[in-house]
Design a protein around this motif. Sequence first.
Motif, short mmCIF file in Angstrom:
data_model
loop_
_atom_site.label_atom_id
_atom_site.label_comp_id
_atom_site.label_asym_id
_atom_site.label_seq_id
_atom_site.Cartn_x
_atom_site.Cartn_y
_atom_site.Cartn_z
N ALA A 59 17.87 -56.69 11.30
CA ALA A 59 17.64 -56.36 9.89
C ALA A 59 17.04 -54.96 9.79
O ALA A 59 17.49 -54.12 8.99
CB ALA A 59 16.71 -57.39 9.25
N GLY A 60 16.02 -54.69 10.62
CA GLY A 60 15.35 -53.38 10.56
C GLY A 60 16.31 -52.25 10.92
O GLY A 60 16.36 -51.22 10.25
N LEU A 61 17.11 -52.47 11.95
CA LEU A 61 18.04 -51.43 12.39
C LEU A 61 19.11 -51.18 11.32
O LEU A 61 19.50 -50.04 11.08
CB LEU A 61 18.67 -51.82 13.73
CG LEU A 61 19.49 -50.73 14.41
CD1 LEU A 61 18.64 -49.49 14.70
CD2 LEU A 61 20.12 -51.24 15.71
N SER A 62 19.55 -52.27 10.69
CA SER A 62 20.57 -52.11 9.63
C SER A 62 20.01 -51.27 8.49
O SER A 62 20.65 -50.33 8.02
CB SER A 62 21.01 -53.47 9.08
OG SER A 62 21.50 -54.28 10.13
N VAL A 63 18.80 -51.62 8.05
CA VAL A 63 18.19 -50.87 6.95
C VAL A 63 18.00 -49.41 7.36
O VAL A 63 18.31 -48.48 6.60
CB VAL A 63 16.83 -51.50 6.55
CG1 VAL A 63 16.07 -50.59 5.59
CG2 VAL A 63 17.05 -52.88 5.93
N SER A 64 17.53 -49.22 8.58
CA SER A 64 17.29 -47.86 9.05
C SER A 64 18.59 -47.06 9.11
O SER A 64 18.64 -45.89 8.71
CB SER A 64 16.61 -47.93 10.42
OG SER A 64 17.07 -46.92 11.26
N LYS A 65 19.66 -47.69 9.56
CA LYS A 65 20.95 -46.98 9.63
C LYS A 65 21.49 -46.66 8.24
O LYS A 65 22.07 -45.59 8.03
CB LYS A 65 21.97 -47.80 10.42
CG LYS A 65 21.85 -47.63 11.94
CD LYS A 65 22.82 -48.53 12.67
CE LYS A 65 22.78 -48.27 14.17
NZ LYS A 65 23.61 -47.11 14.58
N VAL A 66 21.29 -47.59 7.32
CA VAL A 66 21.74 -47.32 5.95
C VAL A 66 20.96 -46.14 5.37
O VAL A 66 21.55 -45.19 4.82
CB VAL A 66 21.55 -48.58 5.07
CG1 VAL A 66 21.68 -48.22 3.60
CG2 VAL A 66 22.56 -49.66 5.45
N LEU A 67 19.63 -46.17 5.53
CA LEU A 67 18.81 -45.07 5.00
C LEU A 67 19.23 -43.75 5.63
O LEU A 67 19.36 -42.72 4.96
CB LEU A 67 17.34 -45.31 5.32
CG LEU A 67 16.61 -46.33 4.47
CD1 LEU A 67 15.19 -46.53 4.99
CD2 LEU A 67 16.57 -45.89 3.01
N GLN B 122 11.93 -43.90 8.04
CA GLN B 122 13.19 -44.35 8.61
C GLN B 122 13.11 -44.26 10.14
O GLN B 122 13.54 -45.18 10.84
CB GLN B 122 14.34 -43.49 8.08
CG GLN B 122 15.72 -43.88 8.62
CD GLN B 122 16.07 -43.13 9.91
OE1 GLN B 122 15.72 -41.97 10.08
NE2 GLN B 122 16.76 -43.81 10.81
N ARG B 123 12.56 -43.19 10.65
CA ARG B 123 12.50 -43.03 12.12
C ARG B 123 11.57 -44.06 12.73
O ARG B 123 11.87 -44.63 13.79
CB ARG B 123 12.07 -41.61 12.48
CG ARG B 123 13.20 -40.66 12.18
CD ARG B 123 12.99 -39.23 12.61
NE ARG B 123 14.21 -38.49 12.24
CZ ARG B 123 14.31 -37.19 12.19
NH1 ARG B 123 13.27 -36.43 12.52
NH2 ARG B 123 15.44 -36.61 11.84
N LYS B 124 10.45 -44.32 12.07
CA LYS B 124 9.53 -45.33 12.61
C LYS B 124 10.18 -46.71 12.57
O LYS B 124 10.03 -47.50 13.49
CB LYS B 124 8.21 -45.30 11.85
CG LYS B 124 7.37 -44.09 12.22
CD LYS B 124 6.08 -44.01 11.43
CE LYS B 124 5.32 -42.74 11.83
NZ LYS B 124 4.33 -42.35 10.83
N LEU B 125 10.88 -46.98 11.47
CA LEU B 125 11.56 -48.28 11.37
C LEU B 125 12.61 -48.42 12.47
O LEU B 125 12.74 -49.47 13.10
CB LEU B 125 12.22 -48.40 9.99
CG LEU B 125 13.04 -49.67 9.75
CD1 LEU B 125 12.14 -50.91 9.81
CD2 LEU B 125 13.76 -49.62 8.40
N GLU B 126 13.33 -47.33 12.73
CA GLU B 126 14.35 -47.40 13.77
C GLU B 126 13.71 -47.64 15.14
O GLU B 126 14.17 -48.51 15.90
CB GLU B 126 15.18 -46.11 13.81
CG GLU B 126 16.31 -46.21 14.83
CD GLU B 126 17.06 -44.91 15.04
OE1 GLU B 126 16.90 -43.97 14.23
OE2 GLU B 126 17.81 -44.85 16.03
N LEU B 127 12.65 -46.89 15.43
CA LEU B 127 11.96 -47.06 16.71
C LEU B 127 11.47 -48.50 16.87
O LEU B 127 11.67 -49.14 17.90
CB LEU B 127 10.76 -46.12 16.80
CG LEU B 127 11.02 -44.66 17.16
CD1 LEU B 127 9.70 -43.90 17.21
CD2 LEU B 127 11.72 -44.56 18.51
#
Lengths: 354, 385
Positions: free
Chosen positions: B78-86, B53-58
């Motif tokens: 899209a990546g940030l949304s998924v990361s925030k949901v996780l 999740q942290r790598k996806l957010e970065l």
Amino acid sequence: MASSLRDRAVDLVGLLTTPILPADYVDLFDPLRAGAELRGRIVEVRPETRDAVTLVIRPGRGWAGHTPGQYVRIGLDVDGVRQWRAYSLTGPADRADGCITITVKAIPDGRVSTHVVRRARAGMLVHLDQACGDFTLPDPRPAKVLFVTAGSGITPVMGMLRGALDDLEDVVLVHSAPGPADVIFAGELRQLAARGRIRLVERHTDTDGMLDADALAALVPDLAERETWACGPAGMLDALEARWAGLGIDARLHTERFRPALLAVGDGGTITFTTTEQEVDADGATSLLDAGEAAGVLMPSGCRMGICFGCVAPLRDGAVRDLRTGELTTASPGDGVLVQTCVSAAAGPCQIDL
Amino acid sequence: MTAMQKKTDDPTAHLSAEDIACLGRELDAIREQVIASRGERDAEYIRAVIDNQRKLELASRAVLLFSLFPPAWIAGTAGLSVSKVLENMEIGHNVMHGQWDWMRDPKIHSTTWEWDNATPSDQWKHSHNDLHHTYTNVLGHDNDLGYGIMRVDEDQRWHPFYLGQPLWNAINALLFEYGIAAYDLEIGKALKGRKDKDDFKAQAKGVLRKIRKQVTRDYVVHPILSGPSALTTLGANITANVVRNVWTHSVIMCGHFPEGVETFEKTSIEGETRGEWYLRQMLGSANITGSPFMHLMTGNLSFQIEHHLFPDLPSNRYSEIAPKVKELFERYELTYTEGPLPKQVASAWRKVIRLSLPNDALQDAAAVLPFTPRTAAPEREAVAA
Ligand SMILES: Cc1cc2nc3c(=O)[nH]c(=O)nc-3n(C[C@H](O)[C@H](O)[C@H](O)COP(=O)(O)OP(=O)(O)OC[C@H]3O[C@@H](n4cnc5c(N)ncnc54)[C@H](O)[C@@H]3O)c2cc1C
Ligand code: FES
């Protein structure tokens, strides 16, 4: 000035990463960097005897070094659970590669020691604290030295031999182990003896019986003249302390214990941990530390044997018993009496502020 | 839905007190099995989720630095949304439940975790863990039921205010994190003077501080860093927050609102046994069916029933125990409410719309007949009558 600028910079980056810290992201890529929470990477696992291994660990950049004889606390995840234990540093302070070494002997049913002996592999990360302990050689070095060790008790002494033997003139080492094959560092010790650098007396308890104070006096007639460091089971250390006290030279005896001598057992009780609002029923032999950890409470800890005070927490209410002496400590609501959780057990209902 | 104790066909009428005690013991056994086998595999799981999740957010935030280019905007958002949901669902919610406290890792612990959400973790933990999980679906006790602004049960008295509730619900979905913060603050209670003023002030300050930090990060600092892409990054961050809000709102609605989920009278929980508590959790929750990715994105709240039975078991274990729990429902002849996400969301919305009107407007009066008590507790009869 420089540090306040740095703090400002960290605050600014913190705006980007809130609610977690910039470090939490950097840790993903560089866990051993300067300023990180101290960790180390195992770079080699070396078998010593059939139940002991040496770990060569590259500590993070924040490692402040050690004095031979000291120990380090290591945190490892055993079955997914973080466990902290103390291990003596067995290497010199100035290894060329900057690594530190510890040597762990598996204890039957020992959670951490058996895990290390069976499962530790090069590449694994471990958590570390800075070195501590005062089981060290003084400066200037004493002229005549006696080391008395048994089993894994050789470890801090090995650190001193590797780190400071060049400064020592006259060294006697009396080491006892079940049999010749159980002697940790046997090759290196026997070589030092063969080269005449130390006088090594190996006692094999399977054939020679336990080493007691009388036997020791017979083996080392001039022991009263020697500054002595001893590390081994409680029974041996107690006997040595009694003998040295009897001779009136107890100031010359330095001991290191790997576990506390526990005597007192009472009735136990319900421990309430205030931050997590957990209630745990514990018997009178279980330390507050063990009981809290088992319940998932974040318990600070250190040596786990009552010497470092790394585990103290406020007792808000109720009573606890010191497992070493049986002494009771009580608190009334509102108090915050600091107790060592590693050597205290519940004595009736009690409330710990953790 | 009508509070269970008032229904003609009480779904637990066939269970004796001994049955319920037995059910409790069987559920305890499932729990013990998981606890005894918690270990390295579970620890690796949560660490991997956090790590990824942290790598996806970065990565997403890095891509958004160039959000002026539409492909970068789409991928980054899209990546940030998924990361925030996780971060909110599989990680934050579950860590704060203490699901991972047994690892004794101070970095992954309910007492130290702070999440990417307007409500500070300590306030959320109180209203969610202490109130919602204890009083699941008990009318008048469980604020999650309608968040205090909606009528979600026939037994709640109708008021013209509720005519607007489809709109309130939609707004709540869009701004969900602020909605949660507001009801964690118990603003309603504070307005009525039923909350200690100083407590309220201190808590409100905490919330505002948290919101300020969140807003500064998403709506000021990251856009500024994007230079020429500032406005598009701002848009991306707003979008990601809204996506996360709507998604979590939908998942949570699916947990307790769909048709088939029971509510309970205030008095029904007095002197409740462990077995009865379990039973309330079983009937007061609904699951969502779907793919492993969907379960991950719901923070395994798609296993709402299992989560409510065992709120502190590691989330990755819910899917493993679900077949056992379902088998138990069958054996005890209880309804295991589950359905795919679109169906459950639709069902929950239908209820929100239906209950915005008075009961008799749409409902067949036959549904509200004299009650049949679950057990013959005298005080319960008195209240229900
Ligand atoms: C300052 C210090 C330095 C230490 N240095 C070393 C070292 O260099 N090498 C090393 O191997 N160990 C060392 N120890 C001991 C080490 O910290 C652990 O206590 C030991 O490895 C056992 O941990 P465990 O988790 O395996 O056992 P646990 O699971 O904690 O205990 C299992 C059982 O073994 C018993 N037990 C615990 N410790 C011992 C022991 N030492 N001897 C016999 N039984 C025991 C316990 O009472 C318990 O019944 C040191 C301890 C201290 C305090
Ligand atoms: S842990 Fe060292 S004194 Fe308790």
